[in-house]
Design a protein around this motif. Sequence first.
Motif: not given
Length: 541
Positions: A1-2, A202-205, A232-234, A239-240
Amino acid sequence: MDLLVVSHTHWDREWYHSADEFRARLVRLIDELLDDPPPAGASFLLDGQAILLDDYLDVRPERAGELSALLRDGRIEAGPWYVLADELIPSGEALVRNLLVGRDTVWRLRGTPPSVMYCPDSFGHPAMLPAIAAGFGCDVAVVWRGLGGARSPKGDCMRWRAADGSSVLVYHLPPDGYEFGSSLPTSGPEGSARASKIVGVLQPRATTGTAILFNGADHHARQRELTLALDALVRATEPVRVRALSLQHAAEMLVTAASKTTPPEITGELRDSYGYTWTLGGTLATRAHQKRANAAAERLLVHDLEPWLALLPDAGDSSSRALLQRAWRTLLSAHPHDTLCGTSIDSVAEAFDARVRSATEQGRTLRSATIHAHVAHDAEVARESQDSWQPAVIVRNPAARVRGGIVELTLRAKLADIAVGPGSATRQGERQRPQAFVVDGIRVQVLERTETVELTEAPRAYPDADQVIEARAVGWIEPIAGYSVTTRLHRSRKLPSVPNPVVVTTASLDNGLMRVDVDDEGRVTLIDRQAGRTITDVVRF
């Protein structure tokens, strides 16, 4: 996901505080952005509304150049709206004016508003919003409430089609809305847990493989140590692929991703987010008198002023067009969703009343000048040569079709001059006896009379004051063309005797030809004297 991170603030211009109280915080927020601008390639979104630029520059006009530079570079974004309005109470035309004024406000500072119909907090959305979006070149609409109910598609992207066939790509915010990415942790277990929650929601949507995370919340300044929080989020979401972008660039990436899929399609109004997020759809009865006042002010500008201005040569002079824009800006400042919906504190409601009243007065003043221009009225000649003119009634058909019939009239007749200034006590005009009102070609029925003061004004003189009798009246006129103006001489003289005058008592009307009686039980009897016929119990009250 981006995962595309858009840093922003959501700014209810007034709500649980007044606009003045919130503006003190806004000035500090934008000062901070100008003192320490977002780095090249990054951006900060001022909630999709350009009125915040006006609010800031009212206090800090000396920083207009700095603000303009960041808007031009895309490091600060504002617009396309002027205000984040409620979308179901204002007229469609008001929504169009909102976008026009918002765009022009950003352009004036040499910026370009994002081509995104940004609607993160509206309580619902009208069915024709995709058509409005298409008209302004907006490829994406960002919405939250009004969507997500049982009948809604489950993903975050869908195509919303209007009745005219135009459409817009909708990005639907998660259940926590535009504040889902606020106050991101900078490290440690808290950061890992937060990242896991973000990806888990977010990813399932993410039906296109691209999700937008809005980093901000109500009246929040830019997050401190944002770079550390994004790093930190990265690390926590690999692998998002995490990128910090402007709203404009995020929307472009979303459109590209959606072009490789077939998003589900929706139509109609968006009012149903029950079971998904909290919904506030029942505000129509809250401070309902204010909603009626707004509707009347909108009709004044759209139907009773703008056509007449448009019909003048060159659509009126530049001063008139600027005054019209000012009236619209004043009225639009009453349209933010918490303001027009009546869901704010009392001082906000009082400010709303003042704005609508001001917009109405601006509209009426400009309408009067515009109608005078249509009949070539020269205020200076009228002021300087009152002894040589006769008053005339202006009759105006404000519809596009031919119409005749009943006209509503305001008639005035001079009673006495009113002297003003030194020695005026000994220079007052002699009072004249009022006479009946007559208008050429119009039979007039006076409903009520009052005494008032009328001013004859001109741009290079003090007003001339007269004591007048003012009558509210109705009359009858033969059909005149649509959007037309005609003048009729208005005289004040004794009427000729009227055949068969009406005599009125408490319970009867009689003109010698017909008589109507009402008895104590409310029964109405009609007597036709010429035919010798009586009809009893015609109607009963």
